[in-house]
Each structure stands twice: as structure tokens, then as C-alpha cells.
Motif scaffolding. Structure first.
Motif, PDB file in Angstrom:
ATOM      1  N   TYR A  89       0.831  -1.212   0.000  1.00 52.99           N
ATOM      2  CA  TYR A  89       0.000   0.000   0.000  1.00 52.99           C
ATOM      3  C   TYR A  89       0.861   1.257   0.000  1.00 52.99           C
ATOM      4  CZ  TYR A  89      -3.163   3.566   1.920  1.00 52.99           C
ATOM      5  OH  TYR A  89      -3.879   4.717   2.145  1.00 52.99           O
ATOM      6  N   ARG A  90       1.898   1.264   0.824  1.00 51.61           N
ATOM      7  CA  ARG A  90       2.736   2.462   0.942  1.00 51.61           C
ATOM      8  C   ARG A  90       3.619   2.683  -0.283  1.00 51.61           C
ATOM      9  NH1 ARG A  90       3.955   1.103   7.145  1.00 51.61           N
ATOM     10  NH2 ARG A  90       2.017   1.946   8.026  1.00 51.61           N
ATOM     11  N   ARG A  91       3.729   1.684  -1.125  1.00 48.29           N
ATOM     12  CA  ARG A  91       4.390   1.930  -2.401  1.00 48.29           C
ATOM     13  C   ARG A  91       3.499   2.792  -3.295  1.00 48.29           C
ATOM     14  NH1 ARG A  91       6.490  -2.465  -6.971  1.00 48.29           N
ATOM     15  NH2 ARG A  91       6.950  -0.882  -8.544  1.00 48.29           N
ATOM     16  N   GLU A  92       2.186   2.618  -3.175  1.00 51.87           N
ATOM     17  CA  GLU A  92       1.253   3.350  -4.039  1.00 51.87           C
ATOM     18  C   GLU A  92       0.784   4.671  -3.430  1.00 51.87           C
ATOM     19  OE1 GLU A  92      -1.820   1.232  -5.908  1.00 51.87           O
ATOM     20  OE2 GLU A  92      -0.559  -0.457  -6.469  1.00 51.87           O
ATOM     21  N   VAL A  93       0.883   4.795  -2.105  1.00 52.57           N
ATOM     22  CA  VAL A  93       0.472   6.020  -1.415  1.00 52.57           C
ATOM     23  C   VAL A  93       1.677   6.520  -0.626  1.00 52.57           C
ATOM     24  CG1 VAL A  93      -1.157   7.067   0.202  1.00 52.57           C
ATOM     25  CG2 VAL A  93      -1.899   5.194  -1.279  1.00 52.57           C
ATOM     26  N   GLN A  94       2.318   7.564  -1.121  1.00 50.18           N
ATOM     27  CA  GLN A  94       3.583   8.034  -0.576  1.00 50.18           C
ATOM     28  C   GLN A  94       3.431   9.352   0.183  1.00 50.18           C
ATOM     29  OE1 GLN A  94       7.321   7.196  -0.937  1.00 50.18           O
ATOM     30  NE2 GLN A  94       6.136   5.335  -0.590  1.00 50.18           N
ATOM     31  N   LEU A  95       4.215   9.480   1.260  1.00 51.83           N
ATOM     32  CA  LEU A  95       4.200  10.676   2.096  1.00 51.83           C
ATOM     33  C   LEU A  95       5.316  11.625   1.685  1.00 51.83           C
ATOM     34  CD1 LEU A  95       3.283  12.243   4.667  1.00 51.83           C
ATOM     35  CD2 LEU A  95       4.884  10.803   5.964  1.00 51.83           C
ATOM     36  N   VAL A  96       4.980  12.912   1.577  1.00 52.53           N
ATOM     37  CA  VAL A  96       5.972  13.969   1.367  1.00 52.53           C
ATOM     38  C   VAL A  96       5.870  14.905   2.557  1.00 52.53           C
ATOM     39  CG1 VAL A  96       6.688  15.908  -0.081  1.00 52.53           C
ATOM     40  CG2 VAL A  96       5.833  13.811  -1.147  1.00 52.53           C
ATOM     41  N   LEU A  97       6.948  14.983   3.369  1.00 48.70           N
ATOM     42  CA  LEU A  97       6.922  15.762   4.600  1.00 48.70           C
ATOM     43  C   LEU A  97       7.289  17.214   4.363  1.00 48.70           C
ATOM     44  CD1 LEU A  97       8.595  13.141   6.952  1.00 48.70           C
ATOM     45  CD2 LEU A  97       6.229  13.913   7.068  1.00 48.70           C
ATOM     46  N   GLY A 117      13.818   3.646  -1.314  1.00 56.54           N
ATOM     47  CA  GLY A 117      12.524   2.998  -1.544  1.00 56.54           C
ATOM     48  C   GLY A 117      12.606   1.840  -2.524  1.00 56.54           C
ATOM     49  N   PRO A 118      13.183   2.047  -3.710  1.00 55.38           N
ATOM     50  CA  PRO A 118      13.323   0.928  -4.652  1.00 55.38           C
ATOM     51  C   PRO A 118      14.085  -0.254  -4.068  1.00 55.38           C
ATOM     52  CG  PRO A 118      13.698   3.011  -5.776  1.00 55.38           C
ATOM     53  CD  PRO A 118      13.559   3.334  -4.331  1.00 55.38           C
ATOM     54  N   ARG A 119      15.083   0.000  -3.216  1.00 52.88           N
ATOM     55  CA  ARG A 119      15.814  -1.107  -2.600  1.00 52.88           C
ATOM     56  C   ARG A 119      14.927  -1.875  -1.624  1.00 52.88           C
ATOM     57  NH1 ARG A 119      21.528   2.111  -1.308  1.00 52.88           N
ATOM     58  NH2 ARG A 119      22.258   2.183  -3.476  1.00 52.88           N
ATOM     59  N   ILE A 120      14.150  -1.146  -0.817  1.00 54.70           N
ATOM     60  CA  ILE A 120      13.254  -1.814   0.140  1.00 54.70           C
ATOM     61  C   ILE A 120      12.252  -2.697  -0.589  1.00 54.70           C
ATOM     62  CG2 ILE A 120      11.352  -1.377   1.761  1.00 54.70           C
ATOM     63  CD1 ILE A 120      12.918   1.101   2.704  1.00 54.70           C
ATOM     64  N   HIS A 121      11.786  -2.229  -1.743  1.00 54.11           N
ATOM     65  CA  HIS A 121      10.768  -2.981  -2.491  1.00 54.11           C
ATOM     66  C   HIS A 121      11.375  -3.921  -3.532  1.00 54.11           C
ATOM     67  CE1 HIS A 121       7.108  -1.030  -0.892  1.00 54.11           C
ATOM     68  NE2 HIS A 121       7.918  -0.016  -0.671  1.00 54.11           N
ATOM     69  N   GLY A 122      12.711  -3.998  -3.576  1.00 52.79           N
ATOM     70  CA  GLY A 122      13.373  -4.943  -4.468  1.00 52.79           C
ATOM     71  C   GLY A 122      13.153  -4.672  -5.940  1.00 52.79           C
ATOM     72  N   VAL A 162      13.148  14.950  -1.877  1.00 54.46           N
ATOM     73  CA  VAL A 162      12.110  14.221  -1.131  1.00 54.46           C
ATOM     74  C   VAL A 162      10.999  13.766  -2.079  1.00 54.46           C
ATOM     75  CG1 VAL A 162      10.334  14.450   0.637  1.00 54.46           C
ATOM     76  CG2 VAL A 162      12.614  15.371   1.049  1.00 54.46           C
ATOM     77  N   ILE A 163      10.579  14.656  -2.966  1.00 54.73           N
ATOM     78  CA  ILE A 163       9.536  14.303  -3.941  1.00 54.73           C
ATOM     79  C   ILE A 163      10.040  13.210  -4.882  1.00 54.73           C
ATOM     80  CG2 ILE A 163       8.189  15.187  -5.892  1.00 54.73           C
ATOM     81  CD1 ILE A 163       8.058  17.872  -4.361  1.00 54.73           C
ATOM     82  N   ALA A 164      11.308  13.309  -5.299  1.00 55.73           N
ATOM     83  CA  ALA A 164      11.888  12.272  -6.162  1.00 55.73           C
ATOM     84  C   ALA A 164      11.885  10.920  -5.456  1.00 55.73           C
ATOM     85  CB  ALA A 164      13.306  12.660  -6.567  1.00 55.73           C
ATOM     86  N   GLY A 165      12.180  10.913  -4.150  1.00 49.79           N
ATOM     87  CA  GLY A 165      12.148   9.662  -3.391  1.00 49.79           C
ATOM     88  C   GLY A 165      10.779   9.025  -3.411  1.00 49.79           C
ATOM     89  N   ALA A 166       9.729   9.855  -3.371  1.00 46.93           N
ATOM     90  CA  ALA A 166       8.364   9.325  -3.476  1.00 46.93           C
ATOM     91  C   ALA A 166       8.084   8.828  -4.888  1.00 46.93           C
ATOM     92  CB  ALA A 166       7.358  10.399  -3.069  1.00 46.93           C
ATOM     93  N   LEU A 167       8.508   9.602  -5.890  1.00 46.96           N
ATOM     94  CA  LEU A 167       8.235   9.234  -7.284  1.00 46.96           C
ATOM     95  C   LEU A 167       8.950   7.953  -7.699  1.00 46.96           C
ATOM     96  CD1 LEU A 167       8.501  12.718  -9.053  1.00 46.96           C
ATOM     97  CD2 LEU A 167       6.428  11.482  -8.390  1.00 46.96           C
TER      98      LEU A 167
END
Length: 328
Positions: A89-97, A117-122, A162-167
Motif C-alpha cells: 500500500y505504501r508503495r502506491e500512497v507516498q508521504l511527502v513531509l 525505496g526501490p531497494r526496500i521494495h526490491g 524528497v519528492i523524487a524519493g516518493a516518485l
């Protein structure tokens, strides 16, 4: 605008959501009955003072808090709080602080921050993902930023990282908590323009949490105004912000530079452990305070009759006895 909004498929929804916390032996009703929907490709602004519950609502929509009662739905299905389901779910709904300096590890390069993020999700093709995310976030050429550290960047560049990390996870929806509050005025417009461009290019939806109605005007399709754990007014942004019906919305708008006269609210700031009876805004309401509610015979209702929870609909709506009585 309303006709367009009614045709949008709901992506994320809060349904009769309540979140309570223990506070000094009492229960703090941080979110106290909220219905809210964000449609596909839609930007919704959630507006209110500090302490009104909007950040708690955002955290609950992200699955970071569990509701006391009610439900969070994504794509029409109730949120699953199992660890594997939440990860997906959190891959599809991302937080930007709001604070990019606090969001970024000072010991990690820009590349490492976006690749986390990509590493956590493989995910495969890590470098290509990082390059594309930085480019979409407006950091070009992306390779120029790979080995930089947060302290070597401007505030606007850090927010773009930060936005790039979400994207990098190709989300469908961003939850942006005060995304430009810590930035200089000259940079805020650039970040807002970026969010709008991402909506156009990628079809991204967004829930933007803010205290700033000016920001809501510039970016949102719809606005929901929150006070003491509950949404008190909502609707298309042009209608709510040009003709606000709730006294609280009117007070928030009155602090904008173009407002002819500021509204000074009386009483104490809201305490979620002591929600007043009747309309929860009545102890501070300027309409009640100057006798206008009494003139139309609703002052008793304001002080003693609770208002219904507003539904999640795109049309303009308000929870206010005075507005209902006067048709305003």
C-alpha cells in the motif's frame, strides 16, 4: 468543476473515521468522525489550524495510525494492516513531509536517498529509476546530483529530492504534509507548479495538508476545512474560498493579505479532550458572538444541538446552524 469531480473514481477514502488518544487521563478525539475522498487525478487540500487533527488524519490514511473506529479504503477495499499488505500500500500512497532537512539523512547522498525505496521494495533497474525520478522532480541533469549531500543543496532542491524519493516508487497518490511551509516564498511557487505538472504527466492524485488557504487556492480542485477533529466545510476550491459559508472558514480566509478586515476569534484554541456540546466551534464563533445567530433564532442550537457529520461528496457543504438557517 463539480460535474467533473463527480465523474472521478474514488481512489482513497476515509469513512466515518475516528482516532482517539489517551491524554492526561482523558480521551483526545483527534479525528472525530470524518468522511473524505480523493479521486483519481484529483488534488484535495485539507486545511485547518495547528492541532485541528489534519496531520493525524493524514497519518491514519497512510496506515501509520490505526483508527479507533471507521475505515480507510483504497481502491474501494478496506485497508489491510498486515505488514506485507501495508508495504504494498505504501508503495502506491507516498508521504511527502514539510521539512526536507529532517526527512533526509545527512550522511546519505542524493542517490542513496532516492534509491532507498526501490531497494526496500526490491525493484530492478535502480539507477534508471533514480535518474528518472530526479529528472521528473526537476533536478536535471540527474547525474549531477547523485553524489551530493543534503547540506550542499538549497531548500527547494532538498524538497525536490524528497519528492523524487516518493516518485521512485511510481505511486498513485501523494500525501503532502505542508509541502512548502519551510521554503522561501520564491521557491514555493516552483514546488506547487511541480506538483501540478506531476498530476498532468503521471495522473497522480494528492492530498495536500496545509494551514494556508492561499496554497489551497493555487493547487487544489477541492478543499476540506477541518476544525477540532471534524470537517466543517468542503467543496470545489473556487466556491468554498470565494463564498465561504462556515464562520471558521471565513476567519481563516480573513488573514489573507487581500482580505478587507481580519476576523479575531475569541476563546481558547481547541482542546480535543474537551469537545464542546452543540457546534464545536461555538465558543469561538464570531457570528454567535456578535448576536447574528440570535437574530435568526439558532443561538440555542449552536450551543446545544450537535451537527451531523458531513458526507464525502464533491458538492459544496457546510456543518453550521447559522448557514442552514440563512441559506448562506
Amino acid at each position: 468543476m463539480t460535474e467533473v469531480l463527480t465523474k472521478r473514481k474514488t481512489l482513497l477514502e476515509a469513512r466515518d473515521l475516528h482516532v482517539q488518544f489517551a491524554s492526561r487521563g482523558r480521551k483526545a478525539r483527534a479525528v472525530d468522525g470524518v468522511n473524505l475522498a480523493v479521486g483519481e487525478g484529483e488534488i484535495v487540500a485539507l486545511v485547518g489550524e495547528s492541532g485541528c487533527g489534519k496531520t493525524t488524519l493524514a497519518r491514519t490514511l497512510l496506515g501509520l495510525e490505526r483508527p479507533t473506529s471507521g475505515q480507510v479504503l483504497y481502491g474501494g477495499a478496506g485497508l489491510d494492516y498486515g505488514s506485507r499488505a501495508l508495504k504494498a500500500y505504501r508503495r502506491e500512497v507516498q508521504l511527502v513531509l514539510q521539512d526536507p532537512t529532517g526527512s533526509l539523512n545527512p550522511r546519505h547522498t542524493v542517490y542513496e536517498a532516492v534509491a532507498e525505496g526501490p531497494r526496500i521494495h526490491g525493484l530492478a533497474n535502480e539507477e534508471e529509476i533514480v535518474r528518472d525520478a530526479l529528472s521528473r522532480a526537476g533536478l536535471r541533469p540527474p547525474e549531477r546530483f547523485f553524489l551530493r549531500y543534503p547540506h550542499e543543496l538549497s531548500g527547494g532542491q532538498r524538497q525536490r529530492v524528497v519528492i523524487a524519493g516518493a516518485l521512485a516508487l511510481a505511486p498513485r497518490l501523494l500525501v503532502a504534509d505542508e509541502p512548502v511551509a519551510s521554503l522561501d516564498a520564491s521557491v514555493r511557487g516552483e514546488i506547487l507548479a511541480l506538483l501540478l505538472r506531476l498530476r498532468e504527466e503521471l495522473g497522480l492524485s494528492a492530498l495536500v495538508v496545509t494551514h494556508d488557504l492561499g496554497l489551497a487556492w493555487n493547487i487544489a480542485d477541492r478543499v476540506a476545512v477541518m476544525y477540532l477533529g471534524r470537517i466543517v466545510e468542503s467543496g470545489p476550491v473556487e466556491q468554498v474560498l470565494t463564498a465561504p459559508r462556515h464562520p471558521y472558514t471565513q476567519a481563516l480566509l480573513s488573514v489573507l493579505p487581500e482580505s478587507p478586515e481580519p476576523v479575531v476569534l475569541t476563546g481558547e484554541p481547541p482542546d480535543p479532550t474537551r469537545v464542546p456540546g452543540g457546534c464545536r466551534f461555538h465558543p469561538r464563533c464570531q457570528v454567535l458572538g456578535v448576536g447574528r445567530a440570535a437574530e435568526v433564532g439558532v443561538d440555542g442550537k449552536c450551543k446545544g444541538e450537535p451537527l451531523a457529520v458531513l458526507p464525502a461528496v464533491p458538492e459544496p457543504q457546510v456543518a453550521c446552524h447559522y448557514a442552514a438557517a440563512t441559506g448562506s
